[in-house]
Design a protein around this motif. Sequence first.
Motif, PDB file in Angstrom:
ATOM      1  N   GLN A 160      43.195  83.910 100.069  1.00 60.85           N
ATOM      2  CA  GLN A 160      42.292  84.965  99.603  1.00 60.85           C
ATOM      3  C   GLN A 160      41.891  85.934 100.712  1.00 60.85           C
ATOM      4  OE1 GLN A 160      38.953  83.188  97.546  1.00 60.85           O
ATOM      5  NE2 GLN A 160      40.254  81.807  96.351  1.00 60.85           N
ATOM      6  N   ASP A 161      42.291  85.619 101.934  1.00 64.39           N
ATOM      7  CA  ASP A 161      41.971  86.493 103.057  1.00 64.39           C
ATOM      8  C   ASP A 161      42.908  87.711 103.036  1.00 64.39           C
ATOM      9  OD1 ASP A 161      42.292  87.426 106.035  1.00 64.39           O
ATOM     10  OD2 ASP A 161      40.502  86.161 106.028  1.00 64.39           O
ATOM     11  N   PRO A 162      42.383  88.925 103.229  1.00 68.33           N
ATOM     12  CA  PRO A 162      43.225  90.134 103.174  1.00 68.33           C
ATOM     13  C   PRO A 162      44.317  90.172 104.246  1.00 68.33           C
ATOM     14  CG  PRO A 162      41.025  90.628 104.010  1.00 68.33           C
ATOM     15  CD  PRO A 162      40.964  89.250 103.452  1.00 68.33           C
ATOM     16  N   ARG A 163      44.174  89.391 105.315  1.00 64.72           N
ATOM     17  CA  ARG A 163      45.191  89.366 106.363  1.00 64.72           C
ATOM     18  C   ARG A 163      46.339  88.416 106.051  1.00 64.72           C
ATOM     19  NH1 ARG A 163      40.696  87.828 110.727  1.00 64.72           N
ATOM     20  NH2 ARG A 163      40.239  86.484 108.940  1.00 64.72           N
ATOM     21  N   TYR A 164      46.207  87.621 104.994  1.00 63.98           N
ATOM     22  CA  TYR A 164      47.191  86.584 104.673  1.00 63.98           C
ATOM     23  C   TYR A 164      48.547  87.184 104.331  1.00 63.98           C
ATOM     24  CZ  TYR A 164      49.080  82.340 102.509  1.00 63.98           C
ATOM     25  OH  TYR A 164      49.855  81.261 102.192  1.00 63.98           O
ATOM     26  N   LYS A 165      49.609  86.626 104.915  1.00 66.41           N
ATOM     27  CA  LYS A 165      50.976  87.061 104.618  1.00 66.41           C
ATOM     28  C   LYS A 165      51.682  85.933 103.872  1.00 66.41           C
ATOM     29  CE  LYS A 165      55.396  88.463 106.720  1.00 66.41           C
ATOM     30  NZ  LYS A 165      55.602  89.586 105.776  1.00 66.41           N
ATOM     31  N   TYR A 166      52.220  86.240 102.714  1.00 71.95           N
ATOM     32  CA  TYR A 166      52.820  85.232 101.853  1.00 71.95           C
ATOM     33  C   TYR A 166      54.341  85.201 102.032  1.00 71.95           C
ATOM     34  CZ  TYR A 166      54.336  82.927  97.556  1.00 71.95           C
ATOM     35  OH  TYR A 166      54.934  82.092  96.649  1.00 71.95           O
ATOM     36  N   PHE A 167      54.881  83.987 102.226  1.00 72.57           N
ATOM     37  CA  PHE A 167      56.319  83.771 102.305  1.00 72.57           C
ATOM     38  C   PHE A 167      56.745  82.976 101.061  1.00 72.57           C
ATOM     39  CE2 PHE A 167      55.172  84.383 106.721  1.00 72.57           C
ATOM     40  CZ  PHE A 167      56.191  85.192 107.205  1.00 72.57           C
ATOM     41  N   PRO A 168      57.367  83.610 100.075  1.00 67.63           N
ATOM     42  CA  PRO A 168      57.732  82.919  98.828  1.00 67.63           C
ATOM     43  C   PRO A 168      58.587  81.672  99.061  1.00 67.63           C
ATOM     44  CG  PRO A 168      58.032  85.283  98.608  1.00 67.63           C
ATOM     45  CD  PRO A 168      57.776  85.026 100.054  1.00 67.63           C
ATOM     46  N   LEU A 189      58.453  79.549 101.310  1.00 69.72           N
ATOM     47  CA  LEU A 189      57.703  78.427 101.850  1.00 69.72           C
ATOM     48  C   LEU A 189      56.765  77.805 100.812  1.00 69.72           C
ATOM     49  CD1 LEU A 189      56.711  79.774 105.388  1.00 69.72           C
ATOM     50  CD2 LEU A 189      58.649  78.331 104.751  1.00 69.72           C
ATOM     51  N   GLN A 190      56.666  78.423  99.625  1.00 71.64           N
ATOM     52  CA  GLN A 190      55.802  77.921  98.557  1.00 71.64           C
ATOM     53  C   GLN A 190      54.371  77.687  99.072  1.00 71.64           C
ATOM     54  OE1 GLN A 190      57.813  74.431  97.049  1.00 71.64           O
ATOM     55  NE2 GLN A 190      59.244  75.659  95.859  1.00 71.64           N
ATOM     56  N   GLU A 191      53.859  78.667  99.783  1.00 73.79           N
ATOM     57  CA  GLU A 191      52.558  78.527 100.426  1.00 73.79           C
ATOM     58  C   GLU A 191      51.384  78.615  99.460  1.00 73.79           C
ATOM     59  OE1 GLU A 191      52.722  80.086 104.901  1.00 73.79           O
ATOM     60  OE2 GLU A 191      53.257  81.638 103.463  1.00 73.79           O
ATOM     61  N   GLU A 192      51.643  78.928  98.193  1.00 75.84           N
ATOM     62  CA  GLU A 192      50.529  79.064  97.269  1.00 75.84           C
ATOM     63  C   GLU A 192      49.797  77.742  97.047  1.00 75.84           C
ATOM     64  OE1 GLU A 192      54.060  77.831  94.866  1.00 75.84           O
ATOM     65  OE2 GLU A 192      53.672  79.327  96.412  1.00 75.84           O
ATOM     66  N   LYS A 193      50.436  76.626  97.353  1.00 74.50           N
ATOM     67  CA  LYS A 193      49.784  75.326  97.135  1.00 74.50           C
ATOM     68  C   LYS A 193      48.875  74.919  98.295  1.00 74.50           C
ATOM     69  CE  LYS A 193      53.691  72.603  98.903  1.00 74.50           C
ATOM     70  NZ  LYS A 193      54.695  71.568  98.569  1.00 74.50           N
ATOM     71  N   TYR A 194      48.871  75.709  99.389  1.00 71.32           N
ATOM     72  CA  TYR A 194      48.021  75.385 100.532  1.00 71.32           C
ATOM     73  C   TYR A 194      46.763  76.237 100.527  1.00 71.32           C
ATOM     74  CZ  TYR A 194      52.338  73.168 101.978  1.00 71.32           C
ATOM     75  OH  TYR A 194      53.460  72.395 101.997  1.00 71.32           O
ATOM     76  N   ASN A 195      45.644  75.618 100.839  1.00 72.96           N
ATOM     77  CA  ASN A 195      44.356  76.317 100.816  1.00 72.96           C
ATOM     78  C   ASN A 195      43.791  76.524 102.218  1.00 72.96           C
ATOM     79  OD1 ASN A 195      43.760  76.578  97.861  1.00 72.96           O
ATOM     80  ND2 ASN A 195      44.062  74.359  97.937  1.00 72.96           N
ATOM     81  N   SER A 196      43.353  75.440 102.829  1.00 70.57           N
ATOM     82  CA  SER A 196      42.722  75.542 104.149  1.00 70.57           C
ATOM     83  C   SER A 196      43.749  75.837 105.233  1.00 70.57           C
ATOM     84  CB  SER A 196      41.996  74.235 104.470  1.00 70.57           C
ATOM     85  OG  SER A 196      41.053  73.942 103.462  1.00 70.57           O
ATOM     86  N   MET A 197      43.322  76.585 106.251  1.00 71.60           N
ATOM     87  CA  MET A 197      44.223  76.961 107.336  1.00 71.60           C
ATOM     88  C   MET A 197      43.449  77.099 108.639  1.00 71.60           C
ATOM     89  SD  MET A 197      46.721  80.304 107.565  1.00 71.60           S
ATOM     90  CE  MET A 197      47.812  80.561 108.974  1.00 71.60           C
ATOM     91  N   LEU A 198      44.026  76.549 109.686  1.00 71.63           N
ATOM     92  CA  LEU A 198      43.516  76.761 111.043  1.00 71.63           C
ATOM     93  C   LEU A 198      44.665  77.309 111.871  1.00 71.63           C
ATOM     94  CD1 LEU A 198      41.488  76.504 113.376  1.00 71.63           C
ATOM     95  CD2 LEU A 198      42.238  74.126 113.663  1.00 71.63           C
ATOM     96  N   SER A 199      44.473  78.477 112.429  1.00 73.73           N
ATOM     97  CA  SER A 199      45.494  79.119 113.251  1.00 73.73           C
ATOM     98  C   SER A 199      44.926  79.304 114.649  1.00 73.73           C
ATOM     99  CB  SER A 199      45.891  80.471 112.638  1.00 73.73           C
ATOM    100  OG  SER A 199      46.962  81.057 113.336  1.00 73.73           O
ATOM    101  N   PHE A 200      45.611  78.756 115.655  1.00 71.41           N
ATOM    102  CA  PHE A 200      45.076  78.761 117.025  1.00 71.41           C
ATOM    103  C   PHE A 200      46.115  79.331 117.989  1.00 71.41           C
ATOM    104  CE2 PHE A 200      42.996  77.474 120.837  1.00 71.41           C
ATOM    105  CZ  PHE A 200      41.669  77.226 120.488  1.00 71.41           C
ATOM    106  N   PRO A 201      45.690  80.233 118.893  1.00 71.94           N
ATOM    107  CA  PRO A 201      46.640  80.844 119.833  1.00 71.94           C
ATOM    108  C   PRO A 201      47.118  79.862 120.904  1.00 71.94           C
ATOM    109  CG  PRO A 201      44.417  81.510 120.382  1.00 71.94           C
ATOM    110  CD  PRO A 201      44.324  80.748 119.088  1.00 71.94           C
TER     111      PRO A 201
END
Length: 241
Positions: free
Chosen positions: A166-174, A176-188
């Motif tokens: 739901q975040d406007p920065r989210y990039k969807y890769f069909p 990878l079937q990412e629609e089933k994932y909700n929580s995300m932690l991205s770390f540099p």
Amino acid sequence: MHLARCRKCGKVMKSERVDTYRVKLSCSCGFSDFRTLTDKVKTVNPFYRQASFTPLVEGEKGKMVLTMQRANREHLEIISLEEISMLVSSDFDLPEVLQLVTRKVAVQLKVSVCNIYLLEGDELVLAATHGFDPSFIGGIRIKMGEGITGTVAKERQYISLSHASQDPRYKYFPELQEEKYNSMLSFPISDKKDVYGVINLNSTSIKSFQEDEIYFVSIIANLITTAIKLRRQVAMGKKPA
């Protein structure tokens, strides 16, 4: 770089922790040697002296595993960091180290997916994954500043989301079937000067990553940075510090 093999017979050697920073390598033919963690790895992992462990043993397919004496969450995290520290200083190729790290992190934090992206030019390229099809390694590319992952790499600030899609920065890769994932932690994966990549965690459940979990991932990111630097030094013919 590769698994440590005996100089006499060429067999893969067994590893055994002998003190805080040394591992003894031994072969059935009687030959033995010692490996010492570099100062960089000792510095990056702040928990390196805080737990007692049984020796390193060889697991399936020659992979190192640790048998554990302590069962609570904090000590399990310390053990995971200990093992990853050993991998960073091992003779494993970087791709194998990263692949092992994704599995260990996913299991430790109980997430569905752990991905590591490395920076190549101006793109972040999937270099290791636990949870996605391995065939996507090298094929998924994200530009700096693109999506959540690219934003994290560009700004060098982690992002933690309970509803990532739901975040406007989210990039969807069909694929990878990412629609089933909700929580995300991205770390540099970075140091004070450069960014080397990003480590992402995804979960099917809706959760908020806790402060101690984020801190754990921050140490993992630092260890990955160290692994990259050490192997680049070796590739350039320099002796690691």
